[in-house]
Design a protein around this motif. Structure first.
Motif, PDB file in Angstrom:
ATOM      1  N   SER A 161       0.812  -1.222   0.000  1.00 17.16           N
ATOM      2  CA  SER A 161       0.000   0.000   0.000  1.00 17.16           C
ATOM      3  C   SER A 161       0.847   1.274   0.000  1.00 17.16           C
ATOM      4  O   SER A 161       0.345   2.357  -0.280  1.00 17.16           O
ATOM      5  CB  SER A 161      -0.970   0.013   1.179  1.00 17.16           C
TER       6      SER A 161
ATOM      7  N   SER B 201      -6.990  -1.990  -0.776  1.00 17.65           N
ATOM      8  CA  SER B 201      -7.202  -0.553  -0.573  1.00 17.65           C
ATOM      9  C   SER B 201      -6.895   0.216  -1.848  1.00 17.65           C
ATOM     10  O   SER B 201      -7.523   1.240  -2.140  1.00 17.65           O
ATOM     11  CB  SER B 201      -6.318  -0.053   0.574  1.00 17.65           C
ATOM     12  N   TRP B 202      -5.933  -0.288  -2.628  1.00 17.55           N
ATOM     13  CA  TRP B 202      -5.578   0.363  -3.898  1.00 17.55           C
ATOM     14  C   TRP B 202      -6.705   0.242  -4.927  1.00 17.55           C
ATOM     15  O   TRP B 202      -6.877   1.114  -5.767  1.00 17.55           O
ATOM     16  CB  TRP B 202      -4.275  -0.227  -4.445  1.00 17.55           C
ATOM     17  N   ASP B 203      -7.485  -0.836  -4.832  1.00 19.17           N
ATOM     18  CA  ASP B 203      -8.649  -0.983  -5.719  1.00 19.17           C
ATOM     19  C   ASP B 203      -9.694   0.081  -5.391  1.00 19.17           C
ATOM     20  O   ASP B 203     -10.241   0.739  -6.282  1.00 19.17           O
ATOM     21  CB  ASP B 203      -9.287  -2.375  -5.564  1.00 19.17           C
ATOM     22  N   LEU B 204      -9.963   0.228  -4.097  1.00 16.16           N
ATOM     23  CA  LEU B 204     -10.935   1.224  -3.648  1.00 16.16           C
ATOM     24  C   LEU B 204     -10.488   2.632  -4.034  1.00 16.16           C
ATOM     25  O   LEU B 204     -11.282   3.440  -4.531  1.00 16.16           O
ATOM     26  CB  LEU B 204     -11.111   1.130  -2.127  1.00 16.16           C
ATOM     27  N   LYS B 205      -9.201   2.911  -3.855  1.00 16.80           N
ATOM     28  CA  LYS B 205      -8.656   4.229  -4.184  1.00 16.80           C
ATOM     29  C   LYS B 205      -8.830   4.529  -5.680  1.00 16.80           C
ATOM     30  O   LYS B 205      -9.248   5.622  -6.066  1.00 16.80           O
ATOM     31  CB  LYS B 205      -7.170   4.282  -3.810  1.00 16.80           C
ATOM     32  N   ALA B 206      -8.513   3.556  -6.520  1.00 14.59           N
ATOM     33  CA  ALA B 206      -8.639   3.742  -7.974  1.00 14.59           C
ATOM     34  C   ALA B 206     -10.091   3.986  -8.367  1.00 14.59           C
ATOM     35  O   ALA B 206     -10.391   4.838  -9.212  1.00 14.59           O
ATOM     36  CB  ALA B 206      -8.086   2.520  -8.708  1.00 14.59           C
TER      37      ALA B 206
ATOM     38  N   HIS C 204     -15.554  -1.616   3.810  1.00 20.95           N
ATOM     39  CA  HIS C 204     -16.285  -0.895   2.773  1.00 20.95           C
ATOM     40  C   HIS C 204     -17.760  -1.231   2.927  1.00 20.95           C
ATOM     41  O   HIS C 204     -18.123  -2.343   3.310  1.00 20.95           O
ATOM     42  CB  HIS C 204     -15.778  -1.308   1.384  1.00 20.95           C
TER      43      HIS C 204
ATOM     44  N   LYS D 243       3.278   3.903  -4.946  1.00 20.60           N
ATOM     45  CA  LYS D 243       2.406   4.833  -5.671  1.00 20.60           C
ATOM     46  C   LYS D 243       1.496   4.075  -6.624  1.00 20.60           C
ATOM     47  O   LYS D 243       0.310   4.372  -6.755  1.00 20.60           O
ATOM     48  CB  LYS D 243       3.240   5.858  -6.441  1.00 20.60           C
TER      49      LYS D 243
ATOM     50  N   LYS E 298     -12.450   5.264  -6.499  1.00 22.09           N
ATOM     51  CA  LYS E 298     -12.851   6.606  -6.050  1.00 22.09           C
ATOM     52  C   LYS E 298     -12.380   7.657  -7.044  1.00 22.09           C
ATOM     53  O   LYS E 298     -13.108   8.591  -7.388  1.00 22.09           O
ATOM     54  CB  LYS E 298     -12.282   6.895  -4.658  1.00 22.09           C
ATOM     55  N   GLU E 299     -11.147   7.502  -7.526  1.00 22.74           N
ATOM     56  CA  GLU E 299     -10.599   8.473  -8.469  1.00 22.74           C
ATOM     57  C   GLU E 299     -11.336   8.445  -9.809  1.00 22.74           C
ATOM     58  O   GLU E 299     -11.491   9.471 -10.458  1.00 22.74           O
ATOM     59  CB  GLU E 299      -9.099   8.217  -8.678  1.00 22.74           C
TER      60      GLU E 299
END
Length: 207
Positions: free
Chosen positions: A36, A166-171, A188, A39, A173-174
């Motif tokens: 996590s 968490s990186w899936d969720l972040k992507a 989630h 980048k 959201k973006e």
């Protein structure tokens, strides 16, 4: 759209082990496995950052060497013990394929070659499903965009992404994409432990 490791197949832990072992064999360095903090949490993105942090030159050669060792390790592991699907994943993909108004794609931060090996080992039917991977880009968001384009060309449709990190969720959201968590690595409001109860997953898609 689906992530693969930890989402459709139970490969997250051994995939990480094979990756770290391959990096150590090729470079002599231990890689930080707190994914996590990177980048871009993709095989390509992690290696790019790792090479910078350890001042490794000839990055192209190192990249290809690590990938080759990694794939050999994956093949050896699979030969000893086939990969298991996340419960109900294969049946859920089959159910989606039977629907007329749904396009399916896979977007993985892993390399294409290893994704195919693992999905086939787990018995998931990937025929006619476009896949975007770390072979296509170092950024997860760009990988998702490529997967979308391969699935629906230039048609703009809303889509749901199933992932476990968490990186899936972040992507998501973006990108402003509907996200469904598989498993319990993070918290989630839309989550399933597996695909056993298809109606739960369908509800989060809006079907």
């Amino acid at each position: 759209m689906f992530d693969i490791d930890g989402t459709l197949i139970e490969s997250y832990d051994f995939d990480s082990e094979c990756f770290t072992e391959a990096v150590k064999e090729v470079t002599g360095y231990e890689i930080d496995t707190n994914w996590s903090r990177y980048k871009h949490v993709t095989d390509t993105g992690i290696l790019n950052q790792f090479f910078k942090e350890t001042n490794i030159e000839n990055t192209e050669i190192a990249h290809e060497s690590i990938k080759s060792v990694f794939l050999n390790k994956i093949q050896t592991r699979i030969a000893k013990k086939p990969i298991s699907e996340i419960v109900g994943a294969a049946a859920f993909i089959t159910s989606l394929k039977e629907l007329q108004n749904v396009a399916i794609s896979f977007a993985t931060g892993g390399w294409y070659e290893s994704a195919i090996l693992k999905l086939e080992s787990a018995g998931i039917d990937i025929s006619n499903i476009p896949i975007a991977s770390a072979n296509d880009h170092h950024s997860r968001i760009e990988i998702m965009k490529i997967a979308e384009k391969r699935a629906v060309k230039d048609t703009r449709l809303s889509f749901t992404y199933f992932g476990d990190g968490s990186w899936d969720l972040k992507a998501c959201k973006e990108l402003g994409v509907n996200f469904v968590l598989v498993g319990d690595k993070i918290e989630h409001n839309q989550s399933i432990m597996n695909f056993k109860k298809q109606n739960e997953a369908f509800a989060y898609i809006g079907l």
